[in-house]
Scaffold this motif. Structure first.
Motif, PDB file in Angstrom:
ATOM      1  N   PRO A 172       0.819  -1.224   0.000  1.00  0.00           N
ATOM      2  CA  PRO A 172       0.000   0.000   0.000  1.00  0.00           C
ATOM      3  C   PRO A 172       0.848   1.268   0.000  1.00  0.00           C
ATOM      4  N   GLY A 173       0.406   2.238  -0.763  1.00  0.00           N
ATOM      5  CA  GLY A 173       1.116   3.510  -0.828  1.00  0.00           C
ATOM      6  C   GLY A 173       0.396   4.478  -1.746  1.00  0.00           C
ATOM      7  N   LEU A 174       0.966   5.651  -1.901  1.00  0.00           N
ATOM      8  CA  LEU A 174       0.322   6.707  -2.683  1.00  0.00           C
ATOM      9  C   LEU A 174       0.776   6.731  -4.140  1.00  0.00           C
ATOM     10  N   LYS A 175       1.658   5.806  -4.491  1.00  0.00           N
ATOM     11  CA  LYS A 175       2.110   5.736  -5.880  1.00  0.00           C
ATOM     12  C   LYS A 175       1.642   4.436  -6.509  1.00  0.00           C
ATOM     13  N   VAL A 176       1.418   4.485  -7.806  1.00  0.00           N
ATOM     14  CA  VAL A 176       0.956   3.298  -8.515  1.00  0.00           C
ATOM     15  C   VAL A 176       1.975   2.179  -8.344  1.00  0.00           C
ATOM     16  N   GLY A 177       1.487   0.968  -8.268  1.00  0.00           N
ATOM     17  CA  GLY A 177       2.344  -0.184  -7.991  1.00  0.00           C
ATOM     18  C   GLY A 177       1.993  -0.831  -6.664  1.00  0.00           C
ATOM     19  N   PRO A 200      -6.487   0.121   1.762  1.00  0.00           N
ATOM     20  CA  PRO A 200      -5.596   0.441   2.894  1.00  0.00           C
ATOM     21  C   PRO A 200      -5.530   1.947   3.166  1.00  0.00           C
ATOM     22  N   ASP A 201      -5.384   2.292   4.429  1.00  0.00           N
ATOM     23  CA  ASP A 201      -5.238   3.709   4.793  1.00  0.00           C
ATOM     24  C   ASP A 201      -4.018   4.326   4.116  1.00  0.00           C
ATOM     25  N   ALA A 202      -2.973   3.535   3.916  1.00  0.00           N
ATOM     26  CA  ALA A 202      -1.742   4.072   3.333  1.00  0.00           C
ATOM     27  C   ALA A 202      -1.910   4.506   1.882  1.00  0.00           C
ATOM     28  N   ALA A 203      -2.996   4.071   1.233  1.00  0.00           N
ATOM     29  CA  ALA A 203      -3.217   4.408  -0.172  1.00  0.00           C
ATOM     30  C   ALA A 203      -4.062   5.662  -0.346  1.00  0.00           C
ATOM     31  N   VAL A 204      -4.466   6.290   0.763  1.00  0.00           N
ATOM     32  CA  VAL A 204      -5.320   7.481   0.688  1.00  0.00           C
ATOM     33  C   VAL A 204      -4.800   8.540   1.655  1.00  0.00           C
ATOM     34  N   PRO A 240       0.418  15.221  -1.101  1.00  0.00           N
ATOM     35  CA  PRO A 240       1.713  14.943  -1.733  1.00  0.00           C
ATOM     36  C   PRO A 240       1.551  14.437  -3.164  1.00  0.00           C
ATOM     37  N   PHE A 241       0.351  14.560  -3.717  1.00  0.00           N
ATOM     38  CA  PHE A 241       0.105  14.180  -5.113  1.00  0.00           C
ATOM     39  C   PHE A 241      -0.859  15.212  -5.708  1.00  0.00           C
ATOM     40  N   ASP A 242      -1.041  15.127  -7.022  1.00  0.00           N
ATOM     41  CA  ASP A 242      -1.828  16.116  -7.750  1.00  0.00           C
ATOM     42  C   ASP A 242      -3.314  16.019  -7.378  1.00  0.00           C
ATOM     43  N   ALA A 243      -3.821  17.048  -6.711  1.00  0.00           N
ATOM     44  CA  ALA A 243      -5.219  17.039  -6.286  1.00  0.00           C
ATOM     45  C   ALA A 243      -6.161  17.047  -7.484  1.00  0.00           C
ATOM     46  N   ASP A 244      -5.754  17.706  -8.568  1.00  0.00           N
ATOM     47  CA  ASP A 244      -6.628  17.788  -9.749  1.00  0.00           C
ATOM     48  C   ASP A 244      -6.833  16.416 -10.389  1.00  0.00           C
ATOM     49  N   ALA A 245      -5.839  15.545 -10.223  1.00  0.00           N
ATOM     50  CA  ALA A 245      -5.920  14.214 -10.839  1.00  0.00           C
ATOM     51  C   ALA A 245      -6.343  13.150  -9.833  1.00  0.00           C
ATOM     52  N   ALA A 246      -6.737  13.577  -8.648  1.00  0.00           N
ATOM     53  CA  ALA A 246      -7.085  12.617  -7.593  1.00  0.00           C
ATOM     54  C   ALA A 246      -8.594  12.397  -7.520  1.00  0.00           C
TER      55      ALA A 246
END
Length: 364
Positions: A50-55, A92-96, A126-132
């Motif tokens: 789990p994480g905020l980046k793809v993969g 997972p919480d770690a993905a959001v 920490p990531f693009d809000a427009d694309a979230a």
């Protein structure tokens, strides 16, 4: 208590949670969320990261197979499939990212309010809000302050999780983070609650009162595992170099004895690393609970006496961690009790902590 949006108007009667430790699926016949069927399927180590980046889903096919097996077990066969194919997906919480935001005012219409929330998130994510993918829920509105719960998830990460559900033959009708899903299982009339959702890779603490979320704090513990992996790799490299030297410097019998010693030392080092990681994880979970308990007392002007536990580290183990690290005074108990399960719905192989997310996702 409604912590997630749904495109269906009502929540699906099936729910599945994807965790690094495995897949858990459950079924309830109505909004009371009495669990009538539960299934757990393990996934290989490292299949879900789990994480905020793809993969996040390293072994996509393996996770898809596990999701299909778990959901097929709880959705029934033949006429029982009338519960449908729509599923509430617990991630997972770690993905959001989950944030509590205060606004002076907020438009009442969602179509007007969502851009306002998204604009505020631009400086906080920490990531693009427009694309979230972004959703929100108004928690409270008083004294010219509107408190909003905002949930944001990178769109490509969301696509990963939804993709395995679709590939498994089901439709993700709603998506909700693990701890918010678990909190949805509480009754609004319940007393203020302190909750911990703990697993080896992360811990989230939350406080809720009367359906209002007061605290949501997630801590990533994967650094402990990463450090252990690095140490183990260094140890193995050193041992390998030593084994090469042994073969060159000793005669046959001395080399065999030295190699056996090296094998024992390697096993002892791995045990030491595992113990160190476990102790570090226990210490951080205890510290996180301690901070949340102090926030509970400061915010509500009362001392909490109990701690509700969700997640794959059960109440018994959390209590042991707290005792070992000197945190006393809290009655630690599972968030899901036996009255929330129909007789025969779950086997002894599914700890109740695993059920908190899917049970909350089914309650509405």
């Amino acid at each position: 208590m409604d912590f997630l949006p749904t495109s269906l108007g009502t929540r699906p009667r099936l729910a599945v949670e994807i965790r690094a430790e495995g897949i858990i699926a459950a079924r309830a016949e109505d909004a009371a969320a009495l669990l009538t069927a539960v299934a757990r399927v393990d996934v290989p180590d490292g299949a879900v990261v789990p994480g905020l980046k793809v993969g996040n889903l390293v072994d996509r096919q393996g996770v898809t197979t596990a999701v299909r097996k778990a959901l097929d077990e709880v959705s029934g066969k033949g006429s029982e499939r009338s519960v449908g194919r729509h599923v509430t997906l617990v991630v997972p919480d770690a993905a959001v990212r989950v944030l509590l935001l205060d606004f002076d005012q907020l438009p009442s219409k969602a179509v007007e309010a969502l851009p306002v929330v998204r604009f505020r998130l631009k400086k906080l994510l920490p990531f693009d809000a427009d694309a979230a993918a972004v959703s929100y829920q108004v928690m409270a509105s008083e004294r010219s302050v509107v408190r909003v719960l905002a949930v944001a998830m990178p769109k490509d990460v969301l696509d990963e999780y939804e993709g395995v559900v679709i590939a498994a033959g089901y439709l993700p009708g709603a998506v909700v983070p693990s701890t918010l899903a678990a909190l949805s299982g509480l009754d609004v009339a319940d007393a203020p609650a302190l909750v911990v959702n703990a697993e080896p890779g992360g811990v989230t603490t939350a406080i809720v009162k009367g359906g209002i979320l007061l605290l949501h704090r997630a801590l990533d513990l994967s650094a402990n595992t990463d450090a252990a992996t690095a140490i183990a790799a260094t140890v193995e490299e050193t041992q390998a170099a030593r084994e090469v030297q042994i073969l060159g410097d000793y005669d046959r019998f001395e080399a065999e004895a030295a190699m056996q010693t090296a094998v024992i030392e390697k096993a002892e080092m791995h045990d030491w690393v595992a113990t160190a990681v476990a102790q570090a994880t226990a210490s951080e979970i205890t510290q996180t609970v301690s901070v949340a308990a102090a926030y509970f007392e400061d915010t509500l002007q009362t001392v909490t006496e109990s701690l509700l536990v969700a997640g794959t580290i059960g109440a018994h183990e959390v209590a042991a961690m707290m005792e070992a690290n000197g945190l006393e005074g809290l009655r630690v108990q599972e968030m899901v009790d036996v009255t929330m399960l129909e007789t025969g719905a779950v086997s002894a192989s599914v700890p109740r902590g695993w059920l908190a997310g899917v049970r909350g996702a089914l309650k509405s």
